[in-house]
Motif scaffolding. Structure first.
Motif, mmCIF file in Angstrom:
data_model
loop_
_atom_site.group_PDB
_atom_site.id
_atom_site.type_symbol
_atom_site.label_atom_id
_atom_site.label_comp_id
_atom_site.label_asym_id
_atom_site.label_seq_id
_atom_site.Cartn_x
_atom_site.Cartn_y
_atom_site.Cartn_z
ATOM 1 N N VAL A 83 9.674 -1.497 -0.321
ATOM 2 C CA VAL A 83 8.711 -2.042 -1.279
ATOM 3 C C VAL A 83 8.306 -3.430 -0.813
ATOM 4 C CG1 VAL A 83 8.380 -2.757 -3.677
ATOM 5 C CG2 VAL A 83 9.713 -0.709 -3.163
ATOM 6 N N SER A 84 7.040 -3.732 -0.949
ATOM 7 C CA SER A 84 6.500 -5.030 -0.550
ATOM 8 C C SER A 84 5.925 -5.750 -1.764
ATOM 9 C CB SER A 84 5.388 -4.811 0.487
ATOM 10 O OG SER A 84 4.606 -5.961 0.631
ATOM 11 N N GLU A 85 5.874 -7.053 -1.677
ATOM 12 C CA GLU A 85 5.229 -7.813 -2.746
ATOM 13 C C GLU A 85 3.736 -7.523 -2.808
ATOM 14 O OE1 GLU A 85 6.751 -11.166 -0.982
ATOM 15 O OE2 GLU A 85 8.702 -10.814 -1.886
ATOM 16 N N PHE A 86 3.197 -6.902 -1.761
ATOM 17 C CA PHE A 86 1.771 -6.584 -1.720
ATOM 18 C C PHE A 86 1.442 -5.264 -2.419
ATOM 19 C CE2 PHE A 86 2.200 -9.399 1.961
ATOM 20 C CZ PHE A 86 1.206 -10.319 1.666
ATOM 21 N N ASN A 87 2.439 -4.448 -2.735
ATOM 22 C CA ASN A 87 2.171 -3.141 -3.326
ATOM 23 C C ASN A 87 1.246 -3.159 -4.536
ATOM 24 O OD1 ASN A 87 5.210 -2.397 -2.046
ATOM 25 N ND2 ASN A 87 3.571 -0.913 -1.781
ATOM 26 N N PRO A 88 1.370 -4.117 -5.461
ATOM 27 C CA PRO A 88 0.461 -4.098 -6.612
ATOM 28 C C PRO A 88 -1.007 -4.326 -6.252
ATOM 29 C CG PRO A 88 2.376 -5.461 -7.065
ATOM 30 C CD PRO A 88 2.415 -5.122 -5.609
ATOM 31 N N PHE A 89 -1.263 -4.819 -5.045
ATOM 32 C CA PHE A 89 -2.630 -5.144 -4.638
ATOM 33 C C PHE A 89 -3.234 -4.112 -3.698
ATOM 34 C CE2 PHE A 89 -0.191 -8.996 -5.396
ATOM 35 C CZ PHE A 89 -0.916 -9.540 -6.443
ATOM 36 N N ILE A 90 -2.449 -3.109 -3.336
ATOM 37 C CA ILE A 90 -2.891 -2.123 -2.363
ATOM 38 C C ILE A 90 -3.690 -1.017 -3.051
ATOM 39 C CG2 ILE A 90 -2.114 -0.376 -0.708
ATOM 40 C CD1 ILE A 90 0.345 -2.134 -0.213
ATOM 41 N N THR A 91 -4.811 -0.657 -2.439
ATOM 42 C CA THR A 91 -5.576 0.494 -2.931
ATOM 43 C C THR A 91 -4.980 1.757 -2.327
ATOM 44 O OG1 THR A 91 -7.118 0.356 -1.077
ATOM 45 C CG2 THR A 91 -7.741 -0.808 -3.098
ATOM 46 N N GLU A 92 -5.342 2.886 -2.886
ATOM 47 C CA GLU A 92 -4.920 4.151 -2.302
ATOM 48 C C GLU A 92 -5.920 4.512 -1.221
ATOM 49 O OE1 GLU A 92 -3.865 8.694 -3.523
ATOM 50 O OE2 GLU A 92 -3.029 6.990 -4.584
ATOM 51 N N CYS A 93 -5.434 4.871 -0.049
ATOM 52 C CA CYS A 93 -6.289 5.262 1.066
ATOM 53 C C CYS A 93 -5.961 6.690 1.471
ATOM 54 C CB CYS A 93 -6.060 4.353 2.274
ATOM 55 S SG CYS A 93 -6.497 2.640 1.995
ATOM 56 N N ALA A 94 -6.977 7.407 1.893
ATOM 57 C CA ALA A 94 -6.776 8.759 2.403
ATOM 58 C C ALA A 94 -7.579 8.919 3.683
ATOM 59 C CB ALA A 94 -7.209 9.791 1.372
ATOM 60 N N ILE A 95 -6.984 9.628 4.632
ATOM 61 C CA ILE A 95 -7.626 9.889 5.908
ATOM 62 C C ILE A 95 -7.724 11.405 6.043
ATOM 63 C CG2 ILE A 95 -7.478 9.585 8.409
ATOM 64 C CD1 ILE A 95 -5.542 7.152 7.686
ATOM 65 N N TYR A 96 -8.942 11.884 6.241
ATOM 66 C CA TYR A 96 -9.201 13.316 6.282
ATOM 67 C C TYR A 96 -9.430 13.784 7.716
ATOM 68 C CZ TYR A 96 -9.623 12.492 1.351
ATOM 69 O OH TYR A 96 -9.352 12.113 0.061
ATOM 70 N N ASP A 97 -8.572 14.678 8.170
ATOM 71 C CA ASP A 97 -8.668 15.267 9.500
ATOM 72 C C ASP A 97 -8.777 14.213 10.603
ATOM 73 O OD1 ASP A 97 -8.511 17.888 8.439
ATOM 74 O OD2 ASP A 97 -10.664 17.882 8.027
ATOM 75 N N GLY A 98 -8.230 13.028 10.367
ATOM 76 C CA GLY A 98 -8.222 11.965 11.356
ATOM 77 C C GLY A 98 -9.578 11.365 11.657
ATOM 78 N N GLU A 99 -10.590 11.719 10.858
ATOM 79 C CA GLU A 99 -11.963 11.314 11.153
ATOM 80 C C GLU A 99 -12.636 10.490 10.056
ATOM 81 O OE1 GLU A 99 -13.731 12.083 14.022
ATOM 82 O OE2 GLU A 99 -11.885 12.910 14.853
ATOM 83 N N ILE A 100 -12.269 10.743 8.821
ATOM 84 C CA ILE A 100 -12.929 10.094 7.678
ATOM 85 C C ILE A 100 -11.856 9.393 6.854
ATOM 86 C CG2 ILE A 100 -14.290 10.468 5.580
ATOM 87 C CD1 ILE A 100 -15.331 13.067 6.957
ATOM 88 N N ALA A 101 -12.117 8.134 6.479
ATOM 89 C CA ALA A 101 -11.151 7.383 5.672
ATOM 90 C C ALA A 101 -11.850 6.803 4.449
ATOM 91 C CB ALA A 101 -10.509 6.269 6.491
ATOM 92 N N CYS A 102 -11.159 6.879 3.317
ATOM 93 C CA CYS A 102 -11.691 6.379 2.053
ATOM 94 C C CYS A 102 -10.597 5.612 1.312
ATOM 95 C CB CYS A 102 -12.171 7.530 1.174
ATOM 96 S SG CYS A 102 -13.471 8.523 1.922
ATOM 97 N N ALA A 103 -11.017 4.727 0.422
ATOM 98 C CA ALA A 103 -10.070 3.976 -0.401
ATOM 99 C C ALA A 103 -10.569 3.963 -1.834
ATOM 100 C CB ALA A 103 -9.919 2.551 0.111
#
Length: 140
Positions: A83-103
């Motif tokens: 756990v990091s002190e930064f966790n509350p500030f992190i958005t959720e990110c997803a990477i699809y098939d290694g080509e597309i990334a969203c947050a």
């Protein structure tokens, strides 16, 4: 991009890598949990990097029940990091098939999703893979 558009993107993916501070969408969001259930049934490969917090541990237990995931399979699909002190500030990110990334926000407080450009998405995928290999000693 909206969450509905993101759901359509995830529905087409064969491999989904998620970096999440809480594992919220896969456990608490009905639209995403239904999608994950269907995708897992169609053999979409999910991998998660999450903090080893009490909240995430609880959500992993819920995830295992929701998606009929064994303890052995959970060890394969989840990489728990300190756990990091930064966790509350992190958005959720997803990477699809290694080509597309969203947050998106870590919870459902917005319908807005950021879609990164191709170079950033590929860099994120490379970093996800490197982190996974470092701790899991295998490809995601």
């Amino acid at each position: 991009m909206t969450l509905k558009q993101l759901i359509k993107l995830e529905d087409k993916a064969k491999q989904v890598w998620v970096i999440s501070p809480t594992l919220h969408y896969d456990v608490d969001n009905k639209d995403f949990s239904e999608l994950v259930s269907v995708n897992r049934g169609e053999k979409t490969k999910y991998r998660y990097i999450v903090p080893a917090s009490k909240e995430v541990q609880k959500h992993i237990e819920e995830y295992k029940k929701m998606y009929n995931v064994s303890e052995a399979e959970a060890k394969e699909i989840f990489l728990l990091l300190p756990v990091s002190e930064f966790n509350p500030f992190i958005t959720e990110c997803a990477i699809y098939d290694g080509e597309i990334a969203c947050a998106a926000p870590a919870t459902d407080d917005s319908n807005e999703v950021i879609k990164f450009n191709s170079d950033t998405a590929k860099r994120m995928a490379k970093n996800f893979k490197a982190l996974w290999k470092k701790y899991k000693r295998s490809n995601p």
